[in-house]
Design an enzyme around this catalytic site. Structure first.
Site, PDB file in Angstrom:
ATOM      1  N   ARG A   1      74.755  23.838 -14.947  1.00 33.97           N
ATOM      2  CA  ARG A   1      75.248  23.220 -16.186  1.00 33.97           C
ATOM      3  C   ARG A   1      76.397  24.081 -16.692  1.00 33.97           C
ATOM      4  NH1 ARG A   1      72.073  20.596 -21.258  1.00 33.97           N
ATOM      5  NH2 ARG A   1      71.886  19.039 -19.612  1.00 33.97           N
TER       6      ARG A   1
ATOM      7  N   HIS B   1      77.453  13.658 -16.195  1.00 35.16           N
ATOM      8  CA  HIS B   1      76.031  14.032 -16.272  1.00 35.16           C
ATOM      9  C   HIS B   1      75.245  13.081 -15.350  1.00 35.16           C
ATOM     10  CE1 HIS B   1      72.484  15.913 -17.597  1.00 35.16           C
ATOM     11  NE2 HIS B   1      72.399  15.495 -18.836  1.00 35.16           N
TER      12      HIS B   1
ATOM     13  N   GLN C   1      71.292  12.543 -15.394  1.00 30.24           N
ATOM     14  CA  GLN C   1      70.859  11.783 -16.566  1.00 30.24           C
ATOM     15  C   GLN C   1      70.980  10.283 -16.303  1.00 30.24           C
ATOM     16  OE1 GLN C   1      69.793  12.793 -19.898  1.00 30.24           O
ATOM     17  NE2 GLN C   1      69.267  10.637 -19.829  1.00 30.24           N
TER      18      GLN C   1
ATOM     19  N   ASP D   1      75.270   8.422 -27.435  1.00 27.66           N
ATOM     20  CA  ASP D   1      75.168   9.873 -27.247  1.00 27.66           C
ATOM     21  C   ASP D   1      75.806  10.534 -28.469  1.00 27.66           C
ATOM     22  OD1 ASP D   1      74.864  12.422 -26.147  1.00 27.66           O
ATOM     23  OD2 ASP D   1      76.644  12.275 -24.861  1.00 27.66           O
TER      24      ASP D   1
ATOM     25  N   CYS E   1      70.408   9.722 -24.250  1.00 26.37           N
ATOM     26  CA  CYS E   1      70.095  10.824 -23.328  1.00 26.37           C
ATOM     27  C   CYS E   1      69.314  11.931 -24.028  1.00 26.37           C
ATOM     28  CB  CYS E   1      71.376  11.366 -22.707  1.00 26.37           C
ATOM     29  SG  CYS E   1      72.602  11.883 -23.916  1.00 26.37           S
TER      30      CYS E   1
ATOM     31  N   ARG F   1      63.764  11.773 -16.028  1.00 31.35           N
ATOM     32  CA  ARG F   1      64.592  12.881 -15.510  1.00 31.35           C
ATOM     33  C   ARG F   1      63.841  13.611 -14.398  1.00 31.35           C
ATOM     34  NH1 ARG F   1      68.538  14.998 -18.658  1.00 31.35           N
ATOM     35  NH2 ARG F   1      69.069  15.976 -16.675  1.00 31.35           N
TER      36      ARG F   1
HETATM   37  N1  NVA Z   1      77.429  14.641 -24.248  1.00 34.87           N
HETATM   38  C1  NVA Z   1      76.351  15.575 -24.484  1.00 34.87           C
HETATM   39  C2  NVA Z   1      75.201  15.308 -23.587  1.00 34.87           C
HETATM   40  C3  NVA Z   1      73.997  16.188 -23.805  1.00 34.87           C
HETATM   41  C4  NVA Z   1      72.879  15.882 -22.863  1.00 34.87           C
HETATM   42  C5  NVA Z   1      76.866  16.983 -24.303  1.00 34.87           C
HETATM   43  O1  NVA Z   1      77.612  17.223 -23.335  1.00 34.87           O
HETATM   44  O2  NVA Z   1      76.546  17.854 -25.124  1.00 34.87           O
HETATM   45  N1   CP Z   2      69.705  14.887 -21.877  1.00 33.83           N
HETATM   46  C1   CP Z   2      69.827  16.188 -21.577  1.00 33.83           C
HETATM   47  O1   CP Z   2      70.510  16.582 -20.636  1.00 33.83           O
HETATM   48  O2   CP Z   2      69.123  17.017 -22.390  1.00 33.83           O
HETATM   49  P1   CP Z   2      69.160  18.600 -22.425  1.00 33.83           P
HETATM   50  O3   CP Z   2      70.495  19.005 -22.962  1.00 33.83           O
HETATM   51  O4   CP Z   2      68.023  18.997 -23.305  1.00 33.83           O
HETATM   52  O5   CP Z   2      68.991  19.114 -21.007  1.00 33.83           O
END
Ligand code: NVA
Ligand code: CP
Length: 302
Positions: free
Chosen positions: A100, A127, A130, A218, A258, A286
């Site tokens: 990540r 992502h 997801q 989101d 998500c 997930r």
């Molecule tokens: N768009 C959000 C998704 C989190 C799962 C982010 O990147 O923070």
């Molecule tokens: N949806 C998702 O990726 O959640 P987290 O940021 O908690 O991993």
């Protein structure tokens, strides 16, 4: 050559469908295996996570492997050791990297310099794990994916991009509603369309939601955009999933998010907690989808 999973476009249509079939079977059987016995998966997380981290750690364990979690705070990544050096070193110890990070180019670098599979656990651009879980959730609730309309309302971000990619691999119609200046990357849209995606981009949430089987949203400010939050709250004010928008969708439409959610911003508490919300099934999936993705990564790499 290792098989990487950086975007949904890394799957063929057949592979994408098979991953969902496999995830459904694994879910039904509460699957455990020794596929990863003796293998180590390193999770490198440069951003916070609840679902992705825990579901991946559990997934690795369910497949008989060993997860190691590291962040930039407790490794030399935080002291500017280049990711490409990190990739080459970790490739000597472990069997898979689940990452990540911010710039998607870091994932591409890791895949290029390392010699083990890299799985995208979220980048600024995509992502994919997801959205694979979201598709499984839609298939469970509708009994099919063919012809379903998925409407996404909000920022043209990593989630939106992976939804657009999904339309190039699954028989769904996608409509995205984002304000001007926050639309999805036109290059992502163009590439998906070249590969057969049925994608509509609009600024009008009602237009996107019209007749949709699923509404998705989101956060208005993603991780790394915290300083823009106040400005974005104003810009995205009309881009909320609420009862009025839900009423424009198809009868019986379901709502995806998500998570984490900001109730009162991109979604109301009433919708989150209401009968249309399937966000907890979505979060659970997930785990099952990531088990299927890891199986694909390791089976293909042999
Ligand atoms: N768009 C959000 C998704 C989190 C799962 C982010 O990147 O923070
Ligand atoms: N949806 C998702 O990726 O959640 P987290 O940021 O908690 O991993």
């Amino acid at each position: 050559m290792p098989r990487h999973f950086l975007t949904i476009l890394d799957f063929s249509r057949d592979e994408a469908a098979r991953i969902l079939d496999r995830a459904a079977a694994m879910k039904a059987a509460d699957h455990r295996s020794d596929l990863l016995a003796g293998k180590t998966c390193i999770l490198i997380f440069e951003k916070a996570s609840t679902r992705t981290r825990v579901s991946f750690e559990v997934a690795v364990r369910h497949l008989g492997g060993w997860p190691i979690f590291m962040t930039q705070n407790d490794s030399q990544l935080g002291r500017d050791e280049p990711i490409r050096d990190t990739a080459r070193v970790l490739s000597r110890y472990a069997d898979c990297l689940i990452v990540r990070t911010f710039g998607h180019d870091k994932l591409v670098d890791l895949a290029g310099y390392g010699s083990i599979p890299v799985v995208n656990a979220l980048s600024d651009a995509y992502h994919p794990c997801q959205i694979m879980a979201d598709l499984l959730t839609m298939r469970e609730h509708s009994g099919r994916l063919d012809g379903l309309k998925l409407a996404y309302v909000g920022d043209g971000n990593n989630i939106a991009h992976s939804i657009i990619n999904a339309a190039a691999r699954f028989p769904i119609r996608v409509a995205i509603a984002s304000p001007d200046g926050y639309k999805p990357d036109p290059a992502v849209v163009a590439k998906a369309r070249e590969q057969g995606a049925d994608v509509t981009i609009t600024t009008d949430p009602a237009e996107a939601a019209a007749g949709a089987d699923y509404l998705y949203t989101d956060v208005w400010a993603s991780m790394g955009q915290e300083a823009e939050h106040a400005a974005r709250v104003k810009i995205f004010a009309g881009y909320q999933i609420n009862d009025a928008l839900l009423a424009k969708a198809a009868p019986g439409a379901k709502v995806l998010h998500c998570l984490p959610a900001h109730r009162g911003e991109e979604i109301t508490d009433a919708v989150m907690e209401g009968p249309s919300s399937i966000v907890w099934d979505e979060a659970e999936n997930r785990l099952h989808v990531q088990k299927a993705i890891l199986e694909w990564v390791f089976t293909a790499a042999d």
